[in-house]
Design a protein around this motif. Structure first.
Motif, short mmCIF file in Angstrom:
data_model
loop_
_atom_site.label_atom_id
_atom_site.label_comp_id
_atom_site.label_asym_id
_atom_site.label_seq_id
_atom_site.Cartn_x
_atom_site.Cartn_y
_atom_site.Cartn_z
N ALA A 296 73.38 29.84 74.34
CA ALA A 296 72.35 30.82 74.70
C ALA A 296 71.15 30.17 75.40
N SER A 297 70.81 28.94 75.00
CA SER A 297 69.64 28.26 75.60
C SER A 297 70.02 27.48 76.84
N GLN A 298 71.29 27.57 77.23
CA GLN A 298 71.82 26.84 78.38
C GLN A 298 71.59 25.33 78.24
N GLY A 299 71.73 24.85 77.01
CA GLY A 299 71.67 23.41 76.76
C GLY A 299 70.28 22.84 76.61
N SER A 300 69.28 23.68 76.54
CA SER A 300 67.91 23.18 76.40
C SER A 300 67.77 22.42 75.08
N VAL A 301 66.96 21.39 75.11
CA VAL A 301 66.69 20.61 73.91
C VAL A 301 65.24 20.86 73.53
N TYR A 302 65.02 21.18 72.28
CA TYR A 302 63.68 21.48 71.80
C TYR A 302 63.17 20.34 70.92
N CYS A 303 61.93 19.99 71.09
CA CYS A 303 61.31 18.92 70.31
C CYS A 303 61.19 19.37 68.86
N SER A 304 61.55 18.48 67.94
CA SER A 304 61.46 18.82 66.53
C SER A 304 60.25 18.17 65.86
N ALA A 305 59.40 17.52 66.66
CA ALA A 305 58.21 16.87 66.10
C ALA A 305 57.16 17.91 65.74
N THR A 306 56.21 17.47 64.93
CA THR A 306 55.06 18.32 64.61
C THR A 306 53.80 17.57 65.02
N THR A 307 52.75 18.33 65.29
CA THR A 307 51.47 17.71 65.62
C THR A 307 50.82 17.23 64.33
N GLN A 308 49.76 16.50 64.46
CA GLN A 308 49.04 16.04 63.28
C GLN A 308 48.48 17.22 62.48
N LYS A 309 48.32 18.36 63.14
CA LYS A 309 47.84 19.57 62.46
C LYS A 309 48.98 20.37 61.85
N GLY A 310 50.22 19.88 61.98
CA GLY A 310 51.38 20.54 61.39
C GLY A 310 52.00 21.63 62.23
N ILE A 311 51.63 21.73 63.49
CA ILE A 311 52.19 22.74 64.39
C ILE A 311 53.49 22.20 64.98
N ALA A 312 54.53 23.02 64.99
CA ALA A 312 55.80 22.62 65.58
C ALA A 312 55.62 22.40 67.07
N ALA A 313 56.01 21.24 67.56
CA ALA A 313 55.82 20.91 68.97
C ALA A 313 56.57 21.86 69.89
N ALA A 314 57.70 22.37 69.44
CA ALA A 314 58.50 23.27 70.28
C ALA A 314 57.77 24.57 70.57
N THR A 315 56.74 24.91 69.78
CA THR A 315 56.01 26.16 70.00
C THR A 315 54.81 25.98 70.92
N LEU A 316 54.49 24.74 71.29
CA LEU A 316 53.34 24.48 72.16
C LEU A 316 53.71 24.65 73.62
N PRO A 317 52.75 25.01 74.46
CA PRO A 317 53.03 25.08 75.90
C PRO A 317 53.38 23.68 76.41
N HIS A 318 54.29 23.62 77.38
CA HIS A 318 54.68 22.33 77.95
C HIS A 318 53.52 21.75 78.75
N THR A 319 53.27 20.46 78.57
CA THR A 319 52.18 19.80 79.27
C THR A 319 52.52 18.34 79.46
N THR A 320 51.88 17.72 80.40
CA THR A 320 52.06 16.29 80.60
C THR A 320 50.81 15.53 80.18
N SER A 321 49.88 16.23 79.59
CA SER A 321 48.62 15.61 79.17
C SER A 321 48.88 14.57 78.09
N THR A 322 48.36 13.36 78.29
CA THR A 322 48.53 12.31 77.28
C THR A 322 47.71 12.62 76.03
N ASP A 323 46.64 13.41 76.16
CA ASP A 323 45.87 13.80 74.98
C ASP A 323 46.73 14.63 74.03
#
Length: 99
Positions: free
Chosen positions: A64-91
């Motif tokens: 269904a996702s056409q092979g997409s891979v979702y990040c399973s990491a969490t931020t230091q605040k406990g937010i699932a990384a897969a739910t964040l907007p995609h960005t290239t910001s190093t911050d």
């Protein structure tokens, strides 16, 4: 049980139980066991996953996702990384922690 015995006899005589499993590029033909072939009638998605080395849910989501891979990491605040907007910001990237 009669159907299973028939399928086993066919396999023992040289027949292959080929299953066309949905994949990202169409279908992949995989050989099923007699037990798997019978289970296709009850839950083909579970058998598809099994034949591809995945769970039922993982196979459905993969196709269904056409092979997409979702990040399973969490931020230091406990937010699932897969739910964040995609960005290239190093911050943003530097706030990830792999728990």
């Amino acid at each position: 049980m009669e159907n299973l015995n028939l399928l086993k006899a066919l396999v023992e005589s040289g027949c292959a139980l080929a299953v066309n499993v949905p994949t990202l590029s169409g279908n992949q033909t995989v050989i099923a066991t007699p037990e798997q072939a019978l289970r296709l009638l009850q839950d083909k998605y579970a058998v598809y996953g099994e034949l591809m080395g995945l769970s039922r849910t993982d196979h459905i989501e993969w196709v269904a996702s056409q092979g997409s891979v979702y990040c399973s990491a969490t931020t230091q605040k406990g937010i699932a990384a897969a739910t964040l907007p995609h960005t290239t910001s190093t911050d943003t990237v530097s706030t990830y922690s792999h728990a």
